[in-house]
Scaffold this motif. Structure first.
Motif, short mmCIF file in Angstrom:
data_model
loop_
_atom_site.label_atom_id
_atom_site.label_comp_id
_atom_site.label_asym_id
_atom_site.label_seq_id
_atom_site.Cartn_x
_atom_site.Cartn_y
_atom_site.Cartn_z
N GLU A 208 0.84 -1.21 0.00
CA GLU A 208 0.00 0.00 0.00
C GLU A 208 0.87 1.25 0.00
O GLU A 208 0.61 2.21 -0.74
CB GLU A 208 -0.94 -0.01 1.21
N MET A 209 1.90 1.24 0.84
CA MET A 209 2.82 2.38 0.90
C MET A 209 3.56 2.56 -0.42
O MET A 209 3.72 3.68 -0.92
CB MET A 209 3.82 2.18 2.04
N LEU A 210 4.01 1.44 -1.02
CA LEU A 210 4.76 1.53 -2.27
C LEU A 210 3.88 2.08 -3.39
O LEU A 210 4.33 2.94 -4.17
CB LEU A 210 5.29 0.14 -2.66
N ARG A 211 2.67 1.60 -3.49
CA ARG A 211 1.81 2.05 -4.58
C ARG A 211 1.38 3.50 -4.41
O ARG A 211 1.14 4.20 -5.40
CB ARG A 211 0.62 1.10 -4.73
N ALA A 212 1.33 3.97 -3.17
CA ALA A 212 1.08 5.39 -2.94
C ALA A 212 2.23 6.23 -3.47
O ALA A 212 2.05 7.42 -3.79
CB ALA A 212 0.86 5.65 -1.45
N ARG A 213 3.42 5.63 -3.59
CA ARG A 213 4.60 6.32 -4.12
C ARG A 213 4.86 5.92 -5.58
O ARG A 213 5.94 6.15 -6.10
CB ARG A 213 5.82 5.99 -3.27
N ASN A 214 3.85 5.32 -6.22
CA ASN A 214 3.97 4.87 -7.62
C ASN A 214 5.10 3.87 -7.80
O ASN A 214 5.82 3.90 -8.80
CB ASN A 214 4.15 6.06 -8.56
N LEU A 215 5.23 2.96 -6.85
CA LEU A 215 6.20 1.87 -6.93
C LEU A 215 5.46 0.54 -6.84
O LEU A 215 4.39 0.45 -6.24
CB LEU A 215 7.23 1.97 -5.80
N GLY A 216 6.03 -0.49 -7.44
CA GLY A 216 5.44 -1.82 -7.37
C GLY A 216 4.16 -1.97 -8.16
O GLY A 216 3.42 -2.94 -7.96
N LEU A 217 3.89 -1.06 -9.11
CA LEU A 217 2.63 -1.09 -9.85
C LEU A 217 2.54 -2.27 -10.81
O LEU A 217 1.45 -2.66 -11.21
CB LEU A 217 2.43 0.23 -10.61
N GLY A 218 3.69 -2.82 -11.20
CA GLY A 218 3.69 -3.97 -12.10
C GLY A 218 4.04 -5.27 -11.41
O GLY A 218 4.21 -6.30 -12.08
N ALA A 219 4.14 -5.26 -10.09
CA ALA A 219 4.57 -6.45 -9.35
C ALA A 219 3.47 -7.50 -9.27
O ALA A 219 2.29 -7.18 -9.11
CB ALA A 219 5.02 -6.05 -7.95
#
Length: 311
Positions: A208-219
């Motif tokens: 949740e934290m990563l996607r709020a920072r536009n990270l891990g969107l393709g994981a």
């Protein structure tokens, strides 16, 4: 020992681990002494990124390179950067590719299966071309060390060969059941066998934290090892019992290849990541008395690249 490029152009398509953007990646042969160059071809004016430690701009969960001639975006709202280059760079180091042009239609290298094995297969399928100019090595002749405030550290020491030692430390049940340290005596054969299939990993509690920072969107569990509070979420489990530390060595091989040359020396790290790996390279380059550029004949080379055949 001479420089290497690939014999033929080859393409692959995939999504970025963090951006989720689809990209077509084209690997092209490159002339002697040109080094590793990434090129964004999706922009109105293509932008090149010549690999050096100084162009690493972001190191949160991946190694991201930036073009120093472009600050901010390119004028059309697109940042002049390329993310998650470390697995491809690791494969290039494993095979011993010195010169290559990598064209991308997006801002992130495709993650493939989360390891470097797909990149190894692509490079080997393209064929390896031995060039006429001698390969240059960065030989460590004095100790260089960097540390961070979290207890992590990384260092180079002189060594007649290329040895990587890595130890990790995570407070999670899955890591208590696996080896948390590893040494790799680097050669193409050892790299292929010991680390090339080790996948990246991530914790579900952080998503949740990563996607709020536009990270891990393709994981997904197709391109990474997922960890919940109990353990590994992937149905197939781990490829090796100590896959986590193997992947950290895979990352380090790629990060250190940002020097643009193979290393003759010993690398040792504890709780290191992309940021510390890059800091170590910058500290090395800031101390010219700690290293020298050298060339070897095939007989005297301290690293064996073998024939680079498909395994």
């Amino acid at each position: 020992m001479n420089q290497r490029t690939i014999a033929n152009q080859i393409k692959a398509r995939g999504i970025g681990l963090h951006t989720g953007h689809e990209s077509v990646m084209t690997l092209k042969p490159a002339p002697e002494n040109s080094g590793i160059v990434f090129r964004r071809v999706d922009l109105e004016c293509p932008i090149d990124f010549k690999v050096t430690p100084e162009i690493v701009g972001e190191t949160t969960l991946c190694t991201t390179i930036v073009n120093p001639d472009f600050q901010g975006d390119t004028g059309d709202g697109v940042n002049a950067k390329i993310a998650t280059i470390e697995h491809l760079m690791s494969a290039l180091a494993g095979i011993g590719i010195d010169n290559l042009l990598i064209e991308l239609t997006s801002d992130e290298v495709p993650i493939m299966d989360g390891s470097s094995s797909d990149f190894i297969f692509l490079l080997q399928s393209a064929g390896i071309e031995i060039q006429s100019k001698p390969k240059r090595f960065v030989k460590i002749i004095d100790t260089v060390r960097v540390e961070n405030e979290k207890g992590g550290w990384a260092e180079f020491k002189p060594f007649d060969g290329y040895r990587l030692n890595f130890s990790i430390e995570f407070d999670h049940p899955a890591f208590q059941q696996t080896a948390e340290s590893m040494t790799l005596e680097f050669s193409s054969t050892a790299y292929f066998k010991e680390v090339s299939r080790a996948r990246t990993f991530g914790f579900m509690k952080d998503m949740e934290m990563l996607r709020a920072r536009n990270l891990g969107l393709g994981a997904s569990l197709k391109n990474a090892i997922g960890l919940d509070d109990q353990g590994v979420m992937n149905d197939e489990g781990l490829r090796n019992k100590d896959e986590f530390v193997r992947h950290k060595i895979l990352d380090a091989v790629g990060d250190l290849y940002m020097l643009g040359h193979p290393i003759v020396g010993e690398f040792t790290a504890h709780k290191s990541g992309h940021a510390l790996n890059n800091q170590l390279l910058r500290a090395l380059l800031a101390n010219p008395s700690a290293y020298e550029l050298v060339e070897y004949s095939d007989q005297s080379a301290p690293i064996n690249y073998g024939s680079s055949k498909v395994l």
